[in-house]
Design a protein around this motif. Structure first.
Motif, PDB file in Angstrom:
ATOM      1  N   VAL A 273       0.788  -0.959   0.124  1.00 38.22           N
ATOM      2  CA  VAL A 273      -0.120   0.012  -0.130  1.00 38.22           C
ATOM      3  C   VAL A 273       0.985   1.212  -0.005  1.00 38.22           C
ATOM      4  CG1 VAL A 273      -1.713   1.235   1.386  1.00 38.22           C
ATOM      5  CG2 VAL A 273      -1.909  -1.117   1.205  1.00 38.22           C
ATOM      6  N   ILE A 274       0.872   2.091  -1.192  1.00 35.97           N
ATOM      7  CA  ILE A 274       1.795   3.240  -1.278  1.00 35.97           C
ATOM      8  C   ILE A 274       1.165   4.564  -1.138  1.00 35.97           C
ATOM      9  CG2 ILE A 274       3.287   1.734  -2.688  1.00 35.97           C
ATOM     10  CD1 ILE A 274       2.448   3.021  -5.148  1.00 35.97           C
ATOM     11  N   ASP A 275       1.832   5.615  -1.010  1.00 34.13           N
ATOM     12  CA  ASP A 275       1.357   6.889  -1.314  1.00 34.13           C
ATOM     13  C   ASP A 275       1.756   7.427  -2.781  1.00 34.13           C
ATOM     14  OD1 ASP A 275       3.983   7.664  -1.305  1.00 34.13           O
ATOM     15  OD2 ASP A 275       4.380   8.244   0.646  1.00 34.13           O
ATOM     16  N   ASP A 276       1.428   8.640  -2.737  1.00 35.01           N
ATOM     17  CA  ASP A 276       1.277   9.218  -4.218  1.00 35.01           C
ATOM     18  C   ASP A 276       2.890   9.299  -4.553  1.00 35.01           C
ATOM     19  OD1 ASP A 276      -1.297   9.512  -4.364  1.00 35.01           O
ATOM     20  OD2 ASP A 276      -1.107  11.761  -3.585  1.00 35.01           O
TER      21      ASP A 276
ATOM     22  N   VAL B 114       3.209   3.093   2.819  1.00 34.25           N
ATOM     23  CA  VAL B 114       2.686   3.784   3.865  1.00 34.25           C
ATOM     24  C   VAL B 114       2.871   3.040   5.137  1.00 34.25           C
ATOM     25  CG1 VAL B 114       1.145   4.999   2.501  1.00 34.25           C
ATOM     26  CG2 VAL B 114       0.234   3.116   3.785  1.00 34.25           C
ATOM     27  N   PRO B 115       2.671   3.596   6.484  1.00 33.40           N
ATOM     28  CA  PRO B 115       2.832   2.759   7.807  1.00 33.40           C
ATOM     29  C   PRO B 115       1.531   1.914   7.714  1.00 33.40           C
ATOM     30  CG  PRO B 115       3.301   5.140   8.042  1.00 33.40           C
ATOM     31  CD  PRO B 115       2.778   4.990   6.689  1.00 33.40           C
ATOM     32  N   ARG B 116       1.693   0.755   8.577  1.00 35.46           N
ATOM     33  CA  ARG B 116       0.632  -0.078   8.729  1.00 35.46           C
ATOM     34  C   ARG B 116      -0.497   0.678   9.378  1.00 35.46           C
ATOM     35  NH1 ARG B 116       2.063  -5.748   8.747  1.00 35.46           N
ATOM     36  NH2 ARG B 116       3.568  -5.911   7.367  1.00 35.46           N
TER      37      ARG B 116
ATOM     38  N   GLY C 270      -3.736   3.853   1.657  1.00 30.60           N
ATOM     39  CA  GLY C 270      -2.860   4.004   0.518  1.00 30.60           C
ATOM     40  C   GLY C 270      -3.402   3.304  -0.721  1.00 30.60           C
ATOM     41  N   ASP C 271      -2.797   3.475  -1.630  1.00 34.43           N
ATOM     42  CA  ASP C 271      -3.093   3.004  -2.973  1.00 34.43           C
ATOM     43  C   ASP C 271      -2.458   1.629  -2.925  1.00 34.43           C
ATOM     44  OD1 ASP C 271      -3.949   2.371  -5.697  1.00 34.43           O
ATOM     45  OD2 ASP C 271      -3.039   4.079  -6.463  1.00 34.43           O
ATOM     46  N   VAL C 272      -3.406   0.417  -3.314  1.00 34.15           N
ATOM     47  CA  VAL C 272      -2.756  -0.923  -3.307  1.00 34.15           C
ATOM     48  C   VAL C 272      -1.925  -0.954  -4.709  1.00 34.15           C
ATOM     49  CG1 VAL C 272      -3.485  -3.374  -3.672  1.00 34.15           C
ATOM     50  CG2 VAL C 272      -4.692  -1.674  -2.272  1.00 34.15           C
ATOM     51  N   ALA C 273      -0.826  -1.529  -4.788  1.00 28.95           N
ATOM     52  CA  ALA C 273       0.124  -1.542  -5.943  1.00 28.95           C
ATOM     53  C   ALA C 273       0.734  -2.963  -5.727  1.00 28.95           C
ATOM     54  CB  ALA C 273       1.092  -0.447  -5.742  1.00 28.95           C
ATOM     55  N   LEU C 274       1.247  -3.030  -7.309  1.00 29.64           N
ATOM     56  CA  LEU C 274       1.968  -4.501  -7.222  1.00 29.64           C
ATOM     57  C   LEU C 274       3.078  -4.077  -7.905  1.00 29.64           C
ATOM     58  CD1 LEU C 274       1.869  -7.494  -7.466  1.00 29.64           C
ATOM     59  CD2 LEU C 274       1.027  -7.039  -9.874  1.00 29.64           C
ATOM     60  N   HIS C 275       4.153  -4.735  -7.485  1.00 27.10           N
ATOM     61  CA  HIS C 275       5.668  -4.501  -8.192  1.00 27.10           C
ATOM     62  C   HIS C 275       5.843  -5.461  -9.238  1.00 27.10           C
ATOM     63  CE1 HIS C 275      10.252  -3.723  -7.876  1.00 27.10           C
ATOM     64  NE2 HIS C 275       9.745  -2.807  -7.277  1.00 27.10           N
TER      65      HIS C 275
ATOM     66  N   ALA D  35      -6.626   0.913   0.415  1.00 31.19           N
ATOM     67  CA  ALA D  35      -6.834   0.007   1.548  1.00 31.19           C
ATOM     68  C   ALA D  35      -5.821   0.261   2.735  1.00 31.19           C
ATOM     69  CB  ALA D  35      -6.273  -1.589   0.997  1.00 31.19           C
ATOM     70  N   THR D  36      -5.990  -0.276   3.795  1.00 39.29           N
ATOM     71  CA  THR D  36      -5.052  -0.398   4.882  1.00 39.29           C
ATOM     72  C   THR D  36      -4.648  -1.746   4.835  1.00 39.29           C
ATOM     73  OG1 THR D  36      -6.746  -0.639   6.345  1.00 39.29           O
ATOM     74  CG2 THR D  36      -6.131   1.516   5.886  1.00 39.29           C
ATOM     75  N   VAL D  37      -3.228  -1.791   5.772  1.00 37.63           N
ATOM     76  CA  VAL D  37      -2.754  -3.065   6.120  1.00 37.63           C
ATOM     77  C   VAL D  37      -2.670  -3.350   7.610  1.00 37.63           C
ATOM     78  CG1 VAL D  37      -0.820  -4.630   5.771  1.00 37.63           C
ATOM     79  CG2 VAL D  37      -1.350  -3.188   3.918  1.00 37.63           C
TER      80      VAL D  37
END
Length: 553
Positions: free
Chosen positions: A372-375, A380-382, A386-391, A429-431
């Motif tokens: 889960v990442i920011d812009d 982002v912290p647990r 943030g935006d769910v993203a795949l590497h 989402a959040t983690v």
């Protein structure tokens, strides 16, 4: 509570993607030598029914490949499949892939405007239609000079004027059943799937053959070690969409197992009768479908002989009520899944290997690095949204095969999809502390009320727990004081009628379970929610409607 083997399973995964790979061979060709191996059990609303082996499908696909080649379809050419769940749809996918051509699955529900855009954008050279979709293509046929031929299945071969159609049955029956399949690279394009976005024109996601391999770990785990002896699959999901094609039809065929196809509208009673008649063991059911089934038959096993082994659900959060109902009433624990067309089946549950938390999206499936990442592209912290993203690079250090290649004719949109090596989903989402993701909504569905960030999913799930409610959608309603207030559009269950007393009852129900700022200050009863053809609630339609209403007040 099962032993949590998540870390072990995730760490042990290794991708082994061959340089050459073709979906048709993997899903049909390699099984066709066994003439007794069933692939498809099919029926429709009229009561017509049939059964087909992999050998049957392969022979018909070979004939269709020869027909398409005779019509000028070559490697890389696009073939549009405007068909519902039926035998010819499965056959056409196999026929197109084994030619090295590119399938363009399109919903049979699309009207002329929707079809015109997608057919022109994809550059489809040939299209297949049936009696339901043919009338929608007819008025625009003359506007599509690149569409050189149309094949009509199931009696849709008779055209008139500028809409001459070729009779599928006649030309396929006359064609040779022998065809030498093309050798394709795993990276070669196999299909174009148009995204079901709610804003802007649809984007055509160009998918390679390898993307099917990228789907498999999630499919296997979401269906509790699929396949097992006796497994039979069914889903009402349209085969024209990723949900029906990549979450049901193709992975089931990949493992040489049979799938049930049904051409007709979804109905809870029909759904249970299909599960009973074919002794379906594995199902992909949207949350909306499960809610309708739950409301219609709270104790289904008193009425139907249902023997489900696994249920996957996706598109929206299932919620605690439906989760508990499926486990108690159907004897199967729902494994929720998350993905999207561009990179599907990347997060989810597998309750026999790691505990399924009701309402959560689950954890990243083996083979996928999800965050889960920011812009700025930083994790982002647990606990923070943030935006769910795949590497792009999988945990084993190799490229993740699940990714799309590009958006057709739209390099800018392709570029915007990525931040460095992270591909953003646009879902918030959040983690939690255990690594489970919790869906908050689409980035444009999340809104603020008096400074509080509101994700509609949690509120909707709470509302649906009320016995009078069949379904619900939550959107912001503009408010001068708070910026927005929470508004719920509610579909009532059978036997319940709108009333001020029921409004208050639902509001107090939400207050009882959620934060005070989350209860719906406004409730509007509605006959049906606007839905995409993939079963997702179109909150944007309700949001725009609400904004227009407030603007005119």
């Amino acid at each position: 509570m099962p032993v949590d083997r998540y870390a072990e399973v995730h760490a042990g995964h290794r991708w082994d993607v061959p340089a050459d790979f073709n979906i048709a061979h993997a899903c049909c060709g390699r099984w066709a030598a066994d003439r007794t191996r069933f692939a498809l059990y099919w029926e429709d609303e009229s009561g017509a029914a049939s059964a087909h082996t992999f050998w049957d499908l392969q022979r018909e696909a070979n004939r269709l490949s020869n027909v398409l080649a005779g019509l000028g379809v070559a490697r890389g050419d696009r073939v549009a499949l405007i068909l519902p769940q039926r035998r010819e749809t499965a056959v056409a996918h196999i026929a197109v892939y084994q030619m090295g051509a590119v399938a363009v699955p399109l919903s049979f529900l699309f009207g002329p405007d929707a079809l015109s855009y997608r057919l022109a954008d994809s550059g489809a050279k040939v299209a297949l239609v049936d009696p339901q979709s043919a009338p929608n293509l007819a008025p625009i046929r003359g506007q599509l000079p690149g569409l050189t031929h149309v094949l009509g299945v199931a009696g849709a071969g008779a055209g008139a004027g500028g809409d001459e159609r070729i009779d599928y049955d006649a030309v396929v029956a006359a064609a040779s059943p022998e065809f030498a399949p093309a050798t394709t690279r795993a990276e070669e394009p196999a299909l174009v799937v148009y995204t079901s976005g709610t804003t802007g024109p649809p984007k055509g996601a160009l998918m390679p053959h390898r993307c099917l391999l990228g789907n498999l770990p999630g499919f296997v785990h979401s269906h509790d070690a699929f396949p097992q002896p006796g497994d039979v699959f069914w889903s009402p999901a349209d085969w024209a969409w990723t949900g029906g094609l990549m979450d049901a039809l193709l992975p089931t065929f990949y493992f040489g197992q049979p799938i049930v196809g049904y051409r007709g509208r979804f109905d809870p009673e029909r759904a249970f009768r299909l599960l009973e008649k074919y002794q379906v063991r594995n199902a992909f059911l949207f949350p909306t479908a499960l809610k309708l089934m739950m409301k219609a038959y709270p104790r289904p096993r008193e009425h139907f002989d249902v023997n489900l082994r696994s249920i996957m659900s996706a598109g929206e959060s299932v919620g605690t009520t439906v989760f508990e109902w499926t486990r108690e009433a159907l004897g199967a624990t729902v494994n929720e899944m998350f993905g999207q067309t561009e990179m599907n089946y990347i997060v989810g549950n597998s309750h026999r290997l790691w505990p399924a938390k009701p309402g959560s999206m689950g954890r990243p499936y083996p083979g996928h690095r999800v965050a889960v990442i920011d812009d700025a592209g930083s994790e982002v912290p647990r606990g923070e949204p943030g935006d769910v993203a795949l590497h792009r690079i999988a945990p084993d250090g190799t490229p993740d095969p699940v990714f799309f290649l590009e958006y057709l004719h739209n390099p800018e949109a392709t570029q915007r999809k990525f931040i460095g090596d992270w591909c953003r989903t646009g879902d918030v989402a959040t983690v939690d502390a255990d690594g489970y993701l919790w869906y908050q909504g689409r980035a444009d569905d999340v809104f603020k009320v008096a400074g509080y960030r509101i994700g509609p999913s949690e509120i909707e799930n709470c509302i649906v727990r009320h016995p009078a409610v069949a379904n619900a959608a939550v959107v912001p309603s503009p408010d001068e004081t708070r910026g927005n207030v929470v508004k719920a559009f509610v579909v009532l269950a059978a036997g319940h009628a709108p009333s001020p007393e029921l409004v208050d009852e639902i509001q107090q129900h939400v207050r009882r379970y959620l934060a005070p700022y989350e209860y719906p200050k406004e409730i509007e009863f509605i006959d049906a929610l606007p839905m995409t053809t993939t079963g997702k609630v179109q909150r944007v339609v309700l949001r725009e409607r609400e904004q227009a209403r407030k603007h005119t007040q």
